[in-house]
Design an enzyme around this catalytic site. Structure first.
Site, mmCIF file in Angstrom:
data_model
loop_
_atom_site.group_PDB
_atom_site.id
_atom_site.type_symbol
_atom_site.label_atom_id
_atom_site.label_comp_id
_atom_site.label_asym_id
_atom_site.label_seq_id
_atom_site.Cartn_x
_atom_site.Cartn_y
_atom_site.Cartn_z
ATOM 1 N N TYR A 72 63.625 -3.037 73.718
ATOM 2 C CA TYR A 72 63.379 -1.735 74.342
ATOM 3 C C TYR A 72 64.667 -0.921 74.423
ATOM 4 O O TYR A 72 64.694 0.270 74.120
ATOM 5 C CB TYR A 72 62.793 -1.932 75.743
ATOM 6 C CG TYR A 72 62.281 -0.648 76.365
ATOM 7 C CD1 TYR A 72 60.939 -0.309 76.280
ATOM 8 C CD2 TYR A 72 63.144 0.210 77.035
ATOM 9 C CE1 TYR A 72 60.464 0.865 76.836
ATOM 10 C CE2 TYR A 72 62.674 1.390 77.590
ATOM 11 C CZ TYR A 72 61.331 1.714 77.495
ATOM 12 O OH TYR A 72 60.867 2.879 78.047
ATOM 13 N N PHE A 124 60.674 27.741 60.526
ATOM 14 C CA PHE A 124 59.511 26.928 60.164
ATOM 15 C C PHE A 124 58.434 27.106 61.242
ATOM 16 O O PHE A 124 58.746 27.419 62.394
ATOM 17 C CB PHE A 124 59.939 25.455 60.067
ATOM 18 C CG PHE A 124 58.846 24.548 59.605
ATOM 19 C CD1 PHE A 124 58.317 24.656 58.330
ATOM 20 C CD2 PHE A 124 58.333 23.570 60.449
ATOM 21 C CE1 PHE A 124 57.299 23.824 57.901
ATOM 22 C CE2 PHE A 124 57.314 22.728 60.030
ATOM 23 C CZ PHE A 124 56.790 22.852 58.750
ATOM 24 N N ASP A 125 57.149 26.888 60.880
ATOM 25 C CA ASP A 125 56.093 27.241 61.854
ATOM 26 C C ASP A 125 56.146 26.438 63.157
ATOM 27 O O ASP A 125 55.911 26.996 64.220
ATOM 28 C CB ASP A 125 54.685 27.261 61.223
ATOM 29 C CG ASP A 125 54.346 26.022 60.429
ATOM 30 O OD1 ASP A 125 55.070 25.023 60.561
ATOM 31 O OD2 ASP A 125 53.346 26.040 59.706
ATOM 32 N N ASP A 215 68.057 23.316 61.454
ATOM 33 C CA ASP A 215 66.776 22.657 61.255
ATOM 34 C C ASP A 215 66.931 21.973 59.893
ATOM 35 O O ASP A 215 66.896 22.620 58.855
ATOM 36 C CB ASP A 215 65.659 23.718 61.260
ATOM 37 C CG ASP A 215 64.279 23.113 61.081
ATOM 38 O OD1 ASP A 215 64.174 21.887 60.939
ATOM 39 O OD2 ASP A 215 63.304 23.886 61.069
ATOM 40 N N ALA A 217 65.574 19.344 57.944
ATOM 41 C CA ALA A 217 64.648 18.459 57.223
ATOM 42 C C ALA A 217 65.079 18.172 55.780
ATOM 43 O O ALA A 217 65.003 17.042 55.318
ATOM 44 C CB ALA A 217 63.246 19.073 57.236
ATOM 45 N N LYS A 258 61.128 14.072 55.554
ATOM 46 C CA LYS A 258 61.551 14.739 54.326
ATOM 47 C C LYS A 258 62.746 13.981 53.750
ATOM 48 O O LYS A 258 62.557 12.935 53.147
ATOM 49 C CB LYS A 258 61.876 16.210 54.600
ATOM 50 C CG LYS A 258 60.658 17.125 54.738
ATOM 51 C CD LYS A 258 59.882 16.922 56.001
ATOM 52 C CE LYS A 258 58.844 17.985 56.246
ATOM 53 N NZ LYS A 258 59.009 18.649 57.539
ATOM 54 N N HIS A 450 43.717 27.392 59.074
ATOM 55 C CA HIS A 450 43.656 26.840 57.715
ATOM 56 C C HIS A 450 43.405 25.332 57.695
ATOM 57 O O HIS A 450 42.852 24.806 56.742
ATOM 58 C CB HIS A 450 44.915 27.187 56.918
ATOM 59 C CG HIS A 450 46.195 26.730 57.549
ATOM 60 N ND1 HIS A 450 46.696 27.306 58.690
ATOM 61 C CD2 HIS A 450 47.058 25.754 57.212
ATOM 62 C CE1 HIS A 450 47.830 26.702 59.016
ATOM 63 N NE2 HIS A 450 48.068 25.751 58.137
HETATM 64 C C1 LIG Z 1 58.542 19.453 58.509
HETATM 65 C C2 LIG Z 1 59.463 20.377 59.146
HETATM 66 C C3 LIG Z 1 59.563 20.447 60.550
HETATM 67 C C4 LIG Z 1 58.678 19.651 61.473
HETATM 68 O O1 LIG Z 1 58.813 18.297 61.284
HETATM 69 P P1 LIG Z 1 57.610 17.257 61.493
HETATM 70 O O2 LIG Z 1 58.251 15.950 61.180
HETATM 71 O O3 LIG Z 1 56.515 17.621 60.554
HETATM 72 O O4 LIG Z 1 57.184 17.346 62.913
HETATM 73 C C5 LIG Z 1 60.493 21.332 61.069
HETATM 74 N N1 LIG Z 1 61.255 22.101 60.277
HETATM 75 C C6 LIG Z 1 61.180 22.058 58.937
HETATM 76 C C7 LIG Z 1 62.056 22.930 58.099
HETATM 77 C C8 LIG Z 1 60.277 21.200 58.322
HETATM 78 O O5 LIG Z 1 60.182 21.184 56.986
#
Ligand SMILES: *Cc1c(COP(=O)(O)O)cnc(C)c1O
Length: 458
Positions: A72, A124-125, A215, A217, A258, A450
């Site tokens: 843990y 990103f959304d 951000d 990814a 990613k 969507h």
């Molecule tokens: C995928 C992504 C996220 C969110 O990550 P999740 O692992 O899907 O929650 C945030 N920012 C960017 C640029 C992404 O491509």
């Protein structure tokens, strides 16, 4: 003769996939209400829905999983991952989370408050969602070239420094918790940000006393593009470019699904100890204790190994050349695609592909369904369905572009699969004049429609 290019790995484990008949696909997609999200994966031959969490792990990652420590608190897996994150990014402090949006939730809980503004490059959304959920505003400061499909600017993810400085001047520093830079910029098509732009954003942020959060990814793909296309970086190892990129940021959020090349996971990293302490409280509240944060020990081990592999030039070269291979193939068939090709996907311009189809009938969705019917290839609509309705007028919003995204999972498909995708699209292109009707909505959710929308043929 110059030797041709080939993948920098060989295959040890395989997963069978199955072709289907057009007749079967007709029935399946009808039953799925013409929504590709509703298909079962075994109804799909080549799945290009997303590159998120769909990659193939290496033998070293799978063996690292067996050494996972499921304690843990203070597991060896946590320490391995923490050391790896520090070595790769240079950040002193680290918090594991279960995925990228969870990292946003934790960090933004510590930083964003009602009435704030968060400038950035096409957020990103989920990032935008976590800002707006806190009654703050995301302000897009991406360069104009990003929205011009004919522009061949090599760094279409760049922030427009004038737009950014305007925001920094207009709002007091207390209302700007940070600037977010998305590397690579997913929303504008996996387009990279140059080192020069990262440096200039950092300088501007320092001048106004504002933090910079990446951000991250697809940070490794971004570093690859810097190496390839920016002066002064040709000879620099990718890992060194990555360190230089993060030296211009104060903190990062990561979706490990990613460039971490794992199926689930995320993290936050930062320099400042005080920020680490305040974020830790939210991590414990939302994700789990600070040494696991929603991840099992074995998954932290696999991620540590994935971060090593994901920042190696040969791997990145294989990956990004495969994306470009598909792009070039489509171009050779005169299919309109967005250029320059991004790091993780090819975007087909549906408005130029099916110019005669009324947009009210969802042009990109129509093309995505046609591609599925043709060969069982699943892409995703990035167009009017995704853009949703105006929250006030409830009218459909028509974005500038109507795209079908073909996202390529990491280390999963061969170029033979890319050939199938390209020829399938060519066949659809050859009969494009016969595609005169699209879809209408039967039912839809109030937001993010969507994912669950039900459609019928016009
Ligand atoms: C995928 C992504 C996220 C969110 O990550 P999740 O692992 O899907 O929650 C945030 N920012 C960017 C640029 C992404 O491509």
């Amino acid at each position: 003769m110059e030797l041709p290019f080939a993948e920098s790995y060989k295959i040890k484990v395989i997963e069978p996939i199955h072709r289907s008949s057009r007749n079967e696909r007709e029935q399946w997609i009808k039953k799925a209400h013409y929504n590709l999200f509703n298909l079962s994966s075994n109804q799909v031959y080549i799945d290009l829905l997303t590159d998120s969490g769909t990659g193939a792990m290496s033998d070293c990652q799978w063996s690292a999983m067996m050494l996972g420590d499921e304690s843990y608190a203070g597991s060896s897996s946590y320490h391995i991952l923490k050391e790896t994150v520090k070595r790769i990014t240079g950040f002193e402090h680290f918090l594991p989370t279960h995925q990228g949006r969870a990292a946003e939730n934790v960090l933004f809980s510590a930083l964003v408050k009602e009435g704030d503004v968060v400038p950035g490059n096409s957020h990103f959304d989920t990032t935008k969602g976590h800002i707006e959920y806190r009654k703050a505003t995301a302000i897009d400061c991406t360069i104009d070239e990003a929205f011009d499909t004919t522009s061949t600017h090599p760094f279409k993810g760049n922030i427009d420094l004038e737009k950014l400085e305007k925001v920094l001047k207009e709002y007091p520093a207390e209302r700007i918790p940070f600037i977010v830079v998305t590397v690579t910029c997913n929303t504008s098509g996996g387009q990279p940000v140059s080192m020069r732009n990262l440096r200039e954003v950092s300088n501007l942020a320092k001048k106004y006393g504002i933090m910079v959060v990446y951000d991250s990814a697809r940070f490794a793909e971004n570093a690859y593009f810097i190496k390839r296309n920016e002066d002064g970086y040709k000879e620099m190892p990718v890992k060194q470019i990555v360190r230089e990129m993060f030296s211009h940021a104060d903190a990062m959020t990561m979706s490990s699904k990613k460039d971490g090349i794992v199926n689930m996971g995320g993290f936050i990293a930062m320099q400042d100890e005080e920020l680490f302490n305040s974020a830790s409280v939210y991590n414990i509240l939302f994700e789990g204790f600070v040494t696991y944060g929603g991840m099992s020990g074995r998954d932290m081990n696999a991620l540590a190994q994935g971060l090593e592999e994901g920042t190696e030039f040969d791997y990145l070269d294989t990956r990004i050349r495969q994306v470009a291979y598909l792009g070039e193939k489509l171009k050779s068939f005169n299919i309109p695609v967005q250029e320059p090709f991004g790091g993780h996907a090819i975007f087909v311009d549906a408005l130029r592909f099916l110019p005669g189809l009324p947009r009210e009938q969802f042009t990109a969705q129509t093309l995505a369904v046609e591609l599925y019917l043709e060969a069982g290839v699943r892409g995703v609509e990035i167009g009017t369905l995704m853009a949703d309705r105006d929250p006030v007028t409830r009218e459909n919003r028509y974005p500038n572009l109507e795209l079908v995204r073909l996202a390529i999972p990491r280390r999963v498909y061969t170029n033979n699969h890319m050939d199938v995708v390209a020829v399938a699209l060519k066949n659809v292109y050859d009969r494009r004049d016969e595609i005169k009707k699209g879809f209408e909505i039967v039912s839809e959710a109030p937001i993010m429609r969507h994912f669950t929308v039900q459609l019928k043929r016009v």
